[in-house]
Design an enzyme around this catalytic site. Sequence first.
Site, PDB file in Angstrom:
ATOM      1  N   ASN A  32       0.826  -1.222   0.000  1.00 42.82           N
ATOM      2  CA  ASN A  32       0.000   0.000   0.000  1.00 42.82           C
ATOM      3  C   ASN A  32       0.856   1.266   0.000  1.00 42.82           C
ATOM      4  OD1 ASN A  32       0.927   0.270   2.608  1.00 42.82           O
ATOM      5  ND2 ASN A  32      -1.082   0.038   3.596  1.00 42.82           N
ATOM      6  N   LEU A  33       2.174   1.098  -0.013  1.00 41.20           N
ATOM      7  CA  LEU A  33       3.136   2.215  -0.059  1.00 41.20           C
ATOM      8  C   LEU A  33       2.992   3.164   1.133  1.00 41.20           C
ATOM      9  CD1 LEU A  33       3.263   3.034  -3.892  1.00 41.20           C
ATOM     10  CD2 LEU A  33       4.716   1.486  -2.575  1.00 41.20           C
ATOM     11  N   PHE A  72       5.494  -9.712   4.327  1.00 40.86           N
ATOM     12  CA  PHE A  72       6.255  -8.713   5.083  1.00 40.86           C
ATOM     13  C   PHE A  72       5.362  -7.593   5.624  1.00 40.86           C
ATOM     14  CE2 PHE A  72       9.535 -10.229   2.077  1.00 40.86           C
ATOM     15  CZ  PHE A  72      10.584 -10.448   2.950  1.00 40.86           C
ATOM     16  N   SER A 116       9.790 -11.971  14.093  1.00 38.93           N
ATOM     17  CA  SER A 116      10.775 -11.085  14.728  1.00 38.93           C
ATOM     18  C   SER A 116      11.321 -11.666  16.018  1.00 38.93           C
ATOM     19  CB  SER A 116      10.082  -9.758  15.046  1.00 38.93           C
ATOM     20  OG  SER A 116      10.905  -8.963  15.850  1.00 38.93           O
ATOM     21  N   TYR A 140       4.348  -4.904  19.491  1.00 42.69           N
ATOM     22  CA  TYR A 140       4.875  -5.383  18.202  1.00 42.69           C
ATOM     23  C   TYR A 140       5.162  -6.892  18.286  1.00 42.69           C
ATOM     24  CZ  TYR A 140       8.164  -6.142  14.392  1.00 42.69           C
ATOM     25  OH  TYR A 140       8.802  -6.646  13.289  1.00 42.69           O
ATOM     26  N   LYS A 144       3.302 -10.174  16.297  1.00 41.77           N
ATOM     27  CA  LYS A 144       4.040 -11.145  15.472  1.00 41.77           C
ATOM     28  C   LYS A 144       3.808 -12.565  15.994  1.00 41.77           C
ATOM     29  CE  LYS A 144       5.933  -8.593  12.333  1.00 41.77           C
ATOM     30  NZ  LYS A 144       5.855  -8.844  10.884  1.00 41.77           N
TER      31      LYS A 144
HETATM   32  N1  UFG Z   1      18.731   3.097  19.871  1.00 43.55           N
HETATM   33  C1  UFG Z   1      19.315   4.206  20.448  1.00 43.55           C
HETATM   34  N2  UFG Z   1      19.090   5.413  19.858  1.00 43.55           N
HETATM   35  C2  UFG Z   1      18.335   5.563  18.744  1.00 43.55           C
HETATM   36  C3  UFG Z   1      17.749   4.422  18.160  1.00 43.55           C
HETATM   37  C4  UFG Z   1      17.970   3.197  18.759  1.00 43.55           C
HETATM   38  O1  UFG Z   1      19.988   4.122  21.454  1.00 43.55           O
HETATM   39  O2  UFG Z   1      18.162   6.694  18.271  1.00 43.55           O
HETATM   40  C5  UFG Z   1      18.984   1.791  20.483  1.00 43.55           C
HETATM   41  C6  UFG Z   1      17.709   1.088  20.886  1.00 43.55           C
HETATM   42  O3  UFG Z   1      17.338   1.453  22.188  1.00 43.55           O
HETATM   43  C7  UFG Z   1      18.127  -0.378  20.764  1.00 43.55           C
HETATM   44  C8  UFG Z   1      19.173  -0.373  19.652  1.00 43.55           C
HETATM   45  O4  UFG Z   1      19.592   0.976  19.529  1.00 43.55           O
HETATM   46  O5  UFG Z   1      18.739  -0.785  21.935  1.00 43.55           O
HETATM   47  C9  UFG Z   1      18.622  -0.834  18.332  1.00 43.55           C
HETATM   48  O6  UFG Z   1      17.430  -0.107  18.097  1.00 43.55           O
HETATM   49  P1  UFG Z   1      16.658  -0.159  16.691  1.00 43.55           P
HETATM   50  O7  UFG Z   1      15.509   0.795  16.809  1.00 43.55           O
HETATM   51  O8  UFG Z   1      17.617   0.036  15.586  1.00 43.55           O
HETATM   52  O9  UFG Z   1      16.147  -1.636  16.617  1.00 43.55           O
HETATM   53  P2  UFG Z   1      15.280  -2.469  17.676  1.00 43.55           P
HETATM   54  O10 UFG Z   1      16.235  -3.392  18.359  1.00 43.55           O
HETATM   55  O11 UFG Z   1      14.418  -1.631  18.524  1.00 43.55           O
HETATM   56  O12 UFG Z   1      14.256  -3.181  16.713  1.00 43.55           O
HETATM   57  C10 UFG Z   1      14.656  -4.194  15.859  1.00 43.55           C
HETATM   58  C11 UFG Z   1      13.708  -4.258  14.671  1.00 43.55           C
HETATM   59  C12 UFG Z   1      12.336  -4.624  15.138  1.00 43.55           C
HETATM   60  C13 UFG Z   1      12.410  -5.867  15.958  1.00 43.55           C
HETATM   61  C14 UFG Z   1      13.357  -5.693  17.097  1.00 43.55           C
HETATM   62  C15 UFG Z   1      13.482  -6.932  17.935  1.00 43.55           C
HETATM   63  O13 UFG Z   1      13.680  -3.015  14.012  1.00 43.55           O
HETATM   64  O14 UFG Z   1      11.515  -4.846  14.015  1.00 43.55           O
HETATM   65  O15 UFG Z   1      14.632  -5.387  16.578  1.00 43.55           O
HETATM   66  O16 UFG Z   1      13.467  -6.516  19.276  1.00 43.55           O
HETATM   67  F1  UFG Z   1      11.209  -6.150  16.483  1.00 43.55           F
END
Ligand code: UFG
Length: 326
Positions: A32-33, A72, A116, A140, A144
């Site tokens: 759906n973009l 996805f 996930s 989330y 899943k």
């Molecule tokens: N983080 C920061 N600062 C930021 C963004 C992220 O410190 O600006 C930290 C987060 O707290 C986390 C780590 O960096 O500890 C990674 O964060 P991301 O947002 O990059 O990824 P997540 O681990 O939250 O999420 C990813 C996937 C999700 C999945 C999840 C599994 O994007 O789809 O892993 O827990 F569900």
Amino acid sequence: MRILVTGGAGYVGSHTVKLLSQRGHDVWVFDNLSTGHSTAVPRDRLIVADLCETHRLDQVLIERGIEAIVHFAASASVGESMREPAKYWRNNVVHSFDLLECVRRHHIQRFVFSSSAAIFGAPRDMPITEEFAPQPINPYGQTKLAIERALHDYHTAYGLGYAALRYFNAAGAATDGSLGEDHNPETHLIPLAILTALGKRASLEIYGTDYPTVDGTCIRDYVHVEDLAEAHALVLEQLKPGTALHYNLGTGRGYSVREVIQTVEAVSGKTIHVKEAPRRPGDPPVLIASSEKIRVELGWQPRYPKLHEIVETAWRWHRKKSSGLR
Ligand code: UFG
């Protein structure tokens, strides 16, 4: 194989569409973009529609003679799911259920689901194998897991063949520079660090410096997006109707937030201005995958297991397309 990829214009989806097409499959994208990019997939393969438009789905499945689904399409931000759980239950669960019912109506036997690491919550022991009991700690992850359970029931009652692939942290960009990670707004650590290094953001916040980890910041297992695409292709090509598979996908190595920032600094040659901030609700302290099962059963191994290689591909893509895919 004639394959429909929902959410195929998104980050992991578009890399998977590219690889499946290269491997000779007849691939159609249903997107759906809302977060995906039309430029990330071949225009003549894109059907712009929403999963709740079940008549469109029915039509596509019949007209294209679809034999397999790779699903996805979802909302995929842990932080947002804490603030807006209704969006997650609707987009991820209700719409996936509509899709499953179409799949059942049209007797499609193969279904690969983008699951996930979030289904596992915050386990104490690492690495996380498929034997760990799912205990999600954010909406989330709950959504899943709900779909994984629905898939299991459809498998048991209707003989659906499915594979649930639990990604840890998808990262990096296509090694040929053609595709990359472009969320709006961006919430993921590696792209945010790169955007800060590029001067497009003033600073990067570290969410939590008091976790029980080596340097107080969260540890994640970053897996290259092309390695994830490869896993989808392998699984799809070996998935038999009536089977149920679950695989954890990561490299088996964890990196702290500070290590990621240092790696982006090393790759970019820039200093990243960081600010220490409170923990982000819903974040588990450590997530590291065991991917032994898929290695033993299907021979999958990450081709880019090192963080600096992953960051290099992301850096190259962001620098080249500094205005993003749009
Ligand atoms: N983080 C920061 N600062 C930021 C963004 C992220 O410190 O600006 C930290 C987060 O707290 C986390 C780590 O960096 O500890 C990674 O964060 P991301 O947002 O990059 O990824 P997540 O681990 O939250 O999420 C990813 C996937 C999700 C999945 C999840 C599994 O994007 O789809 O892993 O827990 F569900």
